[in-house]
Scaffold this active site. Structure first.
Site, PDB file in Angstrom:
ATOM      1  N   SER A 197       0.841  -1.195   0.000  1.00 29.47           N
ATOM      2  CA  SER A 197       0.000   0.000   0.000  1.00 29.47           C
ATOM      3  C   SER A 197       0.878   1.247   0.000  1.00 29.47           C
ATOM      4  O   SER A 197       1.663   1.447  -0.919  1.00 29.47           O
ATOM      5  CB  SER A 197      -0.959  -0.042   1.199  1.00 29.47           C
ATOM      6  N   HIS A 211      -2.773  -1.113  -3.279  1.00 33.43           N
ATOM      7  CA  HIS A 211      -3.956  -0.287  -3.012  1.00 33.43           C
ATOM      8  C   HIS A 211      -3.863   0.997  -3.820  1.00 33.43           C
ATOM      9  O   HIS A 211      -3.002   1.837  -3.584  1.00 33.43           O
ATOM     10  CB  HIS A 211      -4.060   0.040  -1.520  1.00 33.43           C
ATOM     11  N   ASP A 245      -4.433  -5.131   5.822  1.00 35.30           N
ATOM     12  CA  ASP A 245      -4.818  -5.987   4.700  1.00 35.30           C
ATOM     13  C   ASP A 245      -3.708  -6.989   4.409  1.00 35.30           C
ATOM     14  O   ASP A 245      -2.540  -6.619   4.269  1.00 35.30           O
ATOM     15  CB  ASP A 245      -5.088  -5.133   3.454  1.00 35.30           C
TER      16      ASP A 245
END
Length: 363
Positions: free
Chosen positions: A176, A203, A299
């Site tokens: 991310s 992401h 995540d």
């Protein structure tokens, strides 16, 4: 634990946008907007005067634009910058340049005419400001990659798709904040005849992943592309999950493929690293190398444990080389990884792990 509000400077040439961002941020008691500026030159003066913890920055401004202002900020110190970018092809292109210059992260503004408004991304902006305000540390130093030099260098010819074999390893990556630069560094070190296939959940908003894939492809010897359902898992190929989709793998008699879906977000994310990690663990088990890398949140922190449990290698990026030590930290704390590795060492780890017997689509 921080006890004082994060002090934010808002820089945007639109008076309406400055007002909207200010009102949105001030709804959160942990954030204080201490000033605004309408262009880069005025913004730099405000930074000297107010010493903000975080700057939100529009890139398209008159006089001194956001890119030039960012260059000055990164030379002067360590004030984190969140780019508030136009959700357009040109906006995506400029955003990736800004990330390479040192921007902490970015948020894509909804397009004009879209049903979405700035309020729809309010939670994202606030969350990223909080992470940036908490970080307030020098960005990790990694070997820089000169894209122009990479593009001009003579690379080994990439084998044509039809001649490429099934991969030796399935490498799954969840990443991310800080991901674009980390992936550029890591993937650009891999040779054209790299034996593994790489699946990436970064992401990123819908539309940005295509531009990101193209930029990586320009600088890498391996093939890099935005994934599409039915794309084969081939040696020397990296597939980036499109924004706002999930990515899984499926074993097929004529070749293993990726499958995209529009299923609901998992833990607030689509794409989600948890979805990818569970899928590769189920389909390929011990032939998987999973990396959970720099990024906020958690995540992938649970599902990377499925890779470990299935006999694969689960690796977390270390704190020192992570822009945000969130996702890897949670995975480590939960006991879901086998190794913790610095970014500089990851390309070699992937090459060593992939130098093994190739995966058969039928075993």
């Amino acid at each position: 634990m921080r006890t004082t509000p994060i002090r934010v400077l808002v820089v945007d040439d639109s008076a309406l946008m400055r007002k909207m961002i200010t009102q949105m941020l001030q709804k959160d008691p942990a954030i204080e907007v201490i000033g605004t500026a309408m262009d880069g030159a005025f913004g730099l003066k405000k930074i000297e005067e107010l010493r903000p913890d975080v700057v939100t920055l529009d890139l398209e401004m008159p006089n001194m634009d956001g890119m030039e202002m960012l260059r000055h900020i990164t030379k002067r110190g360590q004030t984190p910058v969140i780019v508030v970018s136009a959700h357009t092809t040109q906006g995506a292109r400029e955003t990736f340049k800004a990330l390479q210059l040192g921007a902490f992260d970015f948020v894509a503004k909804p397009q004009e005419g879209s049903s979405l408004t700035l309020e729809n991304v309010a939670d994202e902006i606030i969350a990223k400001i909080k992470v940036a305000g908490a970080a307030r540390k020098p960005r990790p130093q990694i070997a820089t990659v000169d894209e122009a030099l990479l593009r001009s260098a003579r690379k080994p010819a990439r084998p044509p798709v039809a001649s490429r074999t099934t991969p030796s390893k399935i490498i799954a990556i969840g990443i991310s904040t800080g991901g674009p630069n980390a992936l550029l560094f890591m993937l650009s070190q891999l040779p054209a005849d790299f034996a593994g296939t790489i699946l990436i959940v970064q992401h990123m908003p819908e539309g940005f992943t295509q531009m990101f894939s193209n930029r990586l492809a320009e600088s890498c010897a391996i093939e890099v592309k935005e994934a599409a359902s039915g794309d084969l898992l081939l040696a020397g190929r990296a597939l980036i999950c499109p924004g706002n989709r999930h990515m899984r793998v499926r074993r097929m008699p004529m070749g293993d493929v990726v499958v995209l879906s529009d299923e609901p977000p998992v833990n607030g994310h689509r794409p989600s690293a948890d979805v990818l990690f569970r899928s590769v663990a189920q389909e390929f088990g011990p032939k998987v190398v999973a990396l959970i890398m720099t990024g906020m949140g958690e995540d992938g922190a649970d599902a990377i444990g499925a890779v470990k449990a299935a006999g694969g290698l689960a690796v977390a990026q270390d704190e020192g080389s992570s822009v945000v030590f969130g996702m890897p930290k949670v995975a480590i704390e939960r006991g879901n990884v086998n190794r913790v590795v610095a970014l500089d060492a990851l390309p070699n780890l992937l090459m060593v792990q992939s130098a093994a017997q190739r995966v058969s689509s039928f075993d």
